[in-house]
Structure formats: structure tokens, C-alpha cells
Design a protein around this motif. Structure first.
Motif, PDB file in Angstrom:
ATOM      1  N   SER A 285       2.317   0.275   1.838  1.00 53.48           N
ATOM      2  CA  SER A 285       2.076   1.631   2.330  1.00 53.48           C
ATOM      3  C   SER A 285       1.124   2.379   1.404  1.00 53.48           C
ATOM      4  O   SER A 285       1.400   2.505   0.200  1.00 53.48           O
ATOM      5  CB  SER A 285       3.403   2.393   2.414  1.00 53.48           C
ATOM      6  N   PRO A 286      -0.006   2.893   1.915  1.00 55.21           N
ATOM      7  CA  PRO A 286      -0.924   3.664   1.068  1.00 55.21           C
ATOM      8  C   PRO A 286      -0.253   4.888   0.443  1.00 55.21           C
ATOM      9  O   PRO A 286      -0.584   5.271  -0.681  1.00 55.21           O
ATOM     10  CB  PRO A 286      -2.045   4.068   2.032  1.00 55.21           C
ATOM     11  N   ARG A 287       0.678   5.491   1.155  1.00 53.72           N
ATOM     12  CA  ARG A 287       1.368   6.666   0.608  1.00 53.72           C
ATOM     13  C   ARG A 287       2.187   6.291  -0.625  1.00 53.72           C
ATOM     14  O   ARG A 287       2.243   7.044  -1.598  1.00 53.72           O
ATOM     15  CB  ARG A 287       2.248   7.307   1.679  1.00 53.72           C
ATOM     16  N   TYR A 288       2.857   5.153  -0.547  1.00 56.35           N
ATOM     17  CA  TYR A 288       3.626   4.691  -1.706  1.00 56.35           C
ATOM     18  C   TYR A 288       2.689   4.410  -2.882  1.00 56.35           C
ATOM     19  O   TYR A 288       2.979   4.794  -4.024  1.00 56.35           O
ATOM     20  CB  TYR A 288       4.401   3.425  -1.341  1.00 56.35           C
ATOM     21  N   LEU A 289       1.554   3.765  -2.625  1.00 56.58           N
ATOM     22  CA  LEU A 289       0.617   3.408  -3.688  1.00 56.58           C
ATOM     23  C   LEU A 289       0.000   4.643  -4.330  1.00 56.58           C
ATOM     24  O   LEU A 289      -0.129   4.715  -5.559  1.00 56.58           O
ATOM     25  CB  LEU A 289      -0.475   2.484  -3.138  1.00 56.58           C
ATOM     26  N   VAL A 290      -0.379   5.631  -3.534  1.00 58.10           N
ATOM     27  CA  VAL A 290      -0.919   6.874  -4.083  1.00 58.10           C
ATOM     28  C   VAL A 290       0.141   7.573  -4.925  1.00 58.10           C
ATOM     29  O   VAL A 290      -0.144   8.103  -6.007  1.00 58.10           O
ATOM     30  CB  VAL A 290      -1.421   7.799  -2.957  1.00 58.10           C
ATOM     31  N   ALA A 291       1.378   7.574  -4.440  1.00 59.85           N
ATOM     32  CA  ALA A 291       2.468   8.204  -5.188  1.00 59.85           C
ATOM     33  C   ALA A 291       2.688   7.532  -6.534  1.00 59.85           C
ATOM     34  O   ALA A 291       3.137   8.177  -7.490  1.00 59.85           O
ATOM     35  CB  ALA A 291       3.756   8.165  -4.369  1.00 59.85           C
ATOM     36  N   LYS A 292       2.342   6.249  -6.640  1.00 61.42           N
ATOM     37  CA  LYS A 292       2.475   5.517  -7.901  1.00 61.42           C
ATOM     38  C   LYS A 292       1.192   5.553  -8.727  1.00 61.42           C
ATOM     39  O   LYS A 292       1.089   4.878  -9.752  1.00 61.42           O
ATOM     40  CB  LYS A 292       2.861   4.059  -7.611  1.00 61.42           C
ATOM     41  N   GLY A 293       0.211   6.345  -8.297  1.00 62.86           N
ATOM     42  CA  GLY A 293      -1.039   6.470  -9.031  1.00 62.86           C
ATOM     43  C   GLY A 293      -1.989   5.314  -8.839  1.00 62.86           C
ATOM     44  O   GLY A 293      -2.957   5.169  -9.590  1.00 62.86           O
ATOM     45  N   LYS A 294      -1.755   4.475  -7.838  1.00 64.60           N
ATOM     46  CA  LYS A 294      -2.592   3.304  -7.590  1.00 64.60           C
ATOM     47  C   LYS A 294      -3.571   3.600  -6.452  1.00 64.60           C
ATOM     48  O   LYS A 294      -3.495   3.016  -5.373  1.00 64.60           O
ATOM     49  CB  LYS A 294      -1.727   2.092  -7.265  1.00 64.60           C
ATOM     50  N   ASN A 295      -4.496   4.519  -6.707  1.00 62.60           N
ATOM     51  CA  ASN A 295      -5.404   4.955  -5.643  1.00 62.60           C
ATOM     52  C   ASN A 295      -6.358   3.865  -5.184  1.00 62.60           C
ATOM     53  O   ASN A 295      -6.712   3.787  -4.005  1.00 62.60           O
ATOM     54  CB  ASN A 295      -6.195   6.180  -6.115  1.00 62.60           C
ATOM     55  N   LYS A 296      -6.801   3.006  -6.116  1.00 62.52           N
ATOM     56  CA  LYS A 296      -7.698   1.916  -5.737  1.00 62.52           C
ATOM     57  C   LYS A 296      -6.984   0.955  -4.792  1.00 62.52           C
ATOM     58  O   LYS A 296      -7.535   0.562  -3.755  1.00 62.52           O
ATOM     59  CB  LYS A 296      -8.191   1.171  -6.979  1.00 62.52           C
TER      60      LYS A 296
END
Length: 555
Positions: A285-296
Motif C-alpha cells: 500500500s502506498p499509504r503505508y509506505l509514505v507513512a513509514k517515510g518510504k516515499n521512493k
């Protein structure tokens, strides 16, 4: 946002806000050189620039991250309704958890009519076993209640455990762990040599399904574009009905095989293994990744389910929403139950919807349909009658896919509850009269009407609403609670129904009708509409919603 407000903002354009940080810069615009930027439904670069520039209110005050996200969604998402085919494939793969669950519902309930199953576990005696003493009806009811109840108990436990994995280790890991948990439990059931060896593993397989039922609908909703979120999230319920139909067809042949019941309990291992394999190509999930600071990594994941010219704006939108959530810190349990952002109200609505879904009697009717219909048509007739209801259930779910975005969530829940109530009341009356073939056909007819009402409304829509209604920070915990609620009542109804039906089947139908009658007014007055809205817009819907009679806002 109203149009006047948008025009005021358009008149207050600035290049940047004068502040540092990606969350407070001018929103990035999609490159006109990206693939599809000039195609049908593409977003024009000048239009993107207008949106990105509108970051200051008329009074000069900076917009909050919430307001930025709301502005982006109102001006961009309405313009671009393209959908990448891979996102549909991903949603179908995630929905395999629903197919596994449906296979279990239809499979386990039908085994109660299989001679091989009844003889193996001592409910009946083999013709050549002269000294055999079969189990009493009370013992059989107890065994049936535990087979269903322990599965629901395991699912409730899985729904509570899942949010911790969901928030900390990701959506994919949660589905992976859940699949293997189910596989182990189902394999043990298929190899059971006594009733205890069948019942205890129900806790394991139930835990896997509980975790999947919490995670999969949310995962689908997070990857789906807003304009198809309801349709794709509905695939979970469609998969459940497909699993029920598949095993109902198999049961016709399995009933004639002494060990056929083992396939009814373990055959869905095949679909769990397919899900494990598909998870290797499914994006996180992109939302989960952004929330973890993994924008790339988030951009790479999103690129699998969006066109190139859609990435910048959607990443920016997600980033705006996530930054506001992160600024507030990790959500505590007290915040999930707080009045801030109307969380307590949202949680109460989710709990109420999931409670009504199960207390309306659907799992009791579908799980025990073969046994109920056996009273009218015999063992073979009960299996065929259950198959007919399951086919109706499957095809009626397509009504949701065709209408959920056009008519919204509230209208479908409201109309579905009316249909269900009108079907349950006659069955409450019919169950109390002499059980003739004519009465049996009427019961099947009204059960089919009830199933239609449920299949296009309370079956899929409740999962859709619970998956999309909570803010990101509270989503894992809140969805875990609502999913737990569903399985709690599944356990209670499943364990009690055999005894309650033996005492008064008419009373059971009457109780279900009363619950659905209350549901009609609950959704009409108290449920805000969430169709085709981002989280920022859903926040506003809950903030501004007030019960009205007559209701003025439907979609």
C-alpha cells in the motif's frame, strides 16, 4: 468544497508559500511529457498548475494539509477517471481471502448432511455396525455449534491481532501470515480423525480469515482510485459468494463419497496458496509506505496501479494526508474512542453496521441452509436448495458493482434493509405452520428475496464503508475493532442458532426481521455518504452530517 470557495482560492495564487518542506511547498504538477497526459481523461498541465498554486486562503492564511488534500481531490480526481488494468488484478488477488471464507461457509455447513461425515464422527451408525449407538440430537447440535463458533472465535482473535501487523509490518505481510495460518488450520481439519481434531483447528483457520477480512478490504480500498474504490472493494463480498457457489456445486458430488467432507474443509487450501503466490507481485500500500517515510518505494508501488501522469498529484495528495496524521503522532486507543474528528461517532457507526450485518441472520441462514431445507426436502433436496440460494447470492452481488458508485453507500444499505425485512417477516410466519412441500417452496422463495437484498447491500457495502471511513492514523485499530465486532456476532449467532432454531425457527426469523427494521432507520438518519470521496472529504462529511427527516443528501 463549494464552487465559490474554489473560485476564491483560485484568485489567491502564489508560487510558493514561503515555507520549507515538501508538505508546504507548491503542489507538484504532472509532467505533460508523461505517458497518457494527452490521452482521454488525462490531466492538463495548466489545470494542474492552477491547483498547485491555490495554497493560500483569501485572507492570506496558509492552507492546512487537510485543506490542501481536499483541494487536490476536488479539482483533480473529478477530471481523471482512467483506471489501470493491473489494479483490478491486484484487487481480485486480495479478494481471494473472501473466496476462501465463502468456500468454508458453504463447505462446512453442507457436511452436516453428508453420510460419510455423520458416520465418521458418530452422528449416525454405518449399516453394518450393529453395536453402534449414534449421538443424540443435543450432542449433534453442540458439535455443529462448536464447528461454527470456534471458527468465528478464531476470526475475532485474528481481527484483533491483525492491526498490529497491519500498521507495523505492512498490508502484504499481514495477508501472507494470515494465508499460512489458514492453510495449517484447514490441513488439520481435512485430516481429522475425531471431532476434537476437527474443532480445534477451526480456531487456526478462523484466525487467518479474521486477519484477511480486516486487511484485504482496506488494502483494496487504499490501492483503488476514488472513482472505482467502491466497485473494487465490493470484490471481497463477490469472492465470498463465489466461494460459496463453488463448494455448493462440489458438495453435490462430494456427498456421495465417504471422505468427500475432507475436501469441503480443506479444498480452499488451493486458493490460499494462490494468494501466497500472487503476493509476490502485488505492491505494498502506498499509504503505508509514505507513512513509514518510504516515499521512493511508495512511488514505485503506486506506478504499478496508476498511469505515469497521475503519480505526482496522487503522491502529493497522500503525502499531505499522511503528514497531517504523522504530525499528531501514533494514534492511541483513547484517540480511537475520542470525539476528535468525530472518531467515536465513526467507530460507533462501523460497529453498528458490522453488528447489524451479522444479527440480520445471513451467516446463520447461509451456513445452516442445507439443514433448514432438509426439513422440507430431505438431505439431497437441502443441498440443492442451498445451491440455489448461493447462486442467487452470487449474481445479486453484481448489482452492487453496477450501482455502488452511482447511487452511493447509504441508498443501497437503506433499500437493501427494506427488501430483507419484507422477506424475513413472511418466513417468520411460515416457519410456524405445518411443514409441507408448498410451505418449503415459499420459504426458499422468501429466503432468495432476503439473500438478494443482502447481497447487493449489507453484504459488500458494510465492508466498503468500514474500509474507507477512518483516517490513516486510526485506520488499523478502528478497522480491527469493527472487524472483531463482525466475528464476535458471527461466533455468537453460529453457536446459538442450532439450539434456537430447534426451539423456534419462527422466532429466529422474527428476531432477524426486528434487527433489520432498526437498520432501516439507522442508515437513513445517521450514516454519512462516503462514495467517491477522499479521506479529507470524508472527514468533512462526518463533521457536517446531521440526522434529517426527510434525508436531503444521498450521494
Amino acid at each position: 468544497m463549494n464552487q465559490g470557495g474554489e473560485n476564491d482560492l483560485e484568485q489567491s495564487k502564489t508560487g510558493t508559500t514561503g515555507e520549507d518542506g515538501p508538505g508546504e511547498e507548491t503542489l507538484k504538477t504532472a509532467s505533460a511529457d508523461d505517458n497518457g497526459s494527452q490521452g482521454s481523461g488525462g490531466v492538463n498541465k495548466s489545470e494542474d498548475a492552477d491547483v498547485g498554486a491555490s495554497l493560500v486562503k483569501p485572507g492570506g492564511e496558509l492552507m492546512s494539509e487537510h485543506e490542501k488534500a481536499l483541494l487536490v481531490s476536488s479539482q483533480i480526481h473529478a477530471k481523471d477517471d482512467r483506471t489501470k488494468g493491473f489494479v483490478v488484478l491486484v484487487a481480485l488477488a486480495a479478494a481471494l481471502g473472501g473466496l476462501i471464507f465463502g468456500f468454508d461457509i458453504g463447505g462446512a455447513g453442507a457436511t452436516f448432511l453428508m453420510d460419510g461425515f455423520k458416520i465418521h464422527f458418530g452422528w449416525e451408525c454405518a449399516p453394518d455396525n450393529v453395536g453402534c449407538v449414534p449421538a443424540s440430537q443435543e450432542e449433534i447440535n453442540k458439535d455443529q455449534g462448536l464447528i461454527n463458533g470456534l471458527f468465528g472465535t478464531g476470526a475475532a482473535i485474528g481481527a484483533i491481532v491483525a492491526p498490529k501487523l497491519f500498521d507495523n509490518l505492512g498490508r502484504k505481510f499481514t495477508m501472507y501470515a494470515a494465508s499460512w495460518l489458514f492453510i495449517v488450520g484447514a490441513a488439520l481439519q481435512a485430516g481429522a480423525v475425531n471431532m476434537l481434531m476437527l474443532q480445534i483447528p477451526r480456531l487456526l483457520s478462523g484466525s487467518g480469515i479474521g486477519m484477511l477480512s480486516m486487511c484485504s478490504p482496506v488494502y483494496i480500498a487504499e490501492l483503488a482510485p476514488e472513482h472505482h474504490r467502491g466497485q473494487l472493494a465490493t470484490l471481497w463480498q463477490l469472492a465470498i459468494t463465489a466461494g460459496i457457489v463453488l463448494v455448493s456445486i462440489l458438495n453435490i458430488w462430494l456427498a456421495d463419497w465417504s471422505d468427500g467432507w475432507r475436501i469441503s474443509y480443506g479444498g480452499n487450501i488451493v486458493f490460499a496458496l494462490i494468494l501466497v503466490g500472487m503476493l509476490k507481485i502485488m505492491p505494498e500500500s502506498p499509504r503505508y509506505l509514505v507513512a513509514k517515510g518510504k516515499n521512493k518505494e511508495a512511488r514505485e508501488a503506486l506506478s504499478k496501479v496508476r498511469f505515469d501522469d497521475q503519480l505526482d498529484l496522487e503522491i502529493e495528495n497522500i503525502d499531505c494526508e499522511v503528514k497531517e496524521e504523522i504530525a499528531l503522532g501514533v494514534a492511541s486507543w483513547s484517540e480511537v474512542f475520542s470525539n476528535d474528528n468525530r472518531m467515536k461517532y465513526r467507530l460507533f457507526m462501523g460497529i453498528a453496521l458490522q453488528s447489524i450485518q451479522q444479527l440480520s441472520g445471513i451467516n446463520a441462514i447461509m451456513f445452516y441452509a442445507p439443514s433448514i431445507l432438509e426439513n422440507f426436502f430431505g438431505s439431497k433436496g437441502g443441498i440443492y436448495g442451498a445451491l440455489a440460494l448461493n447462486v442467487v447470492n452470487f449474481f445479486a452481488t453484481f448489482i452492487t458493482i453496477a450501482t455502488v458508485e452511482r447511487f452511493g453507500r447509504v441508498k443501497l444499505l437503506f433499500s437493501g434493509a427494506i427488501v430483507m425485512c419484507l422477506a424475513l417477516i413472511p418466513n417468520a410466519i411460515l416457519a410456524g405452520v405445518e411443514q409441507t412441500d408448498a410451505v418449503g417452496y415459499l420459504v426458499v422463495t422468501f429466503c432468495a428475496l432476503y439473500v438478494i437484498g443482502f447481497a447487493y447491500s449489507w453484504g459488500p457495502i458494510v465492508w466498503v464503508v468500514c474500509a474507507e471511513t477512518f483516517p490513516l492514523r486510526e485506520r488499523g485499530k478502528a478497522t480491527g475493532i469493527t472487524t472483531f465486532t463482525n466475528w464476535f456476532w458471527t461466533t455468537i449467532v453460529g453457536a446459538i442458532f442450532p439450539h434456537a432454531a430447534a426451539a423456534s425457527l419462527s422466532g429466529c426469523f422474527g428476531f432477524f426481521a426486528g434487527v433489520v427494521f432498526v437498520a432501516i432507520f439507522a442508515v437513513y438518519l445517521y450514516l454519512p455518504e462516503t462514495a467517491n470521496r477522499t479521506i479529507a472529504e470524508i472527514d468533512d462529511e462526518y463533521k457536517n452530517h446531521k440526522p434529517e427527516l426527510p434525508r436531503k443528501k444521498w450521494v
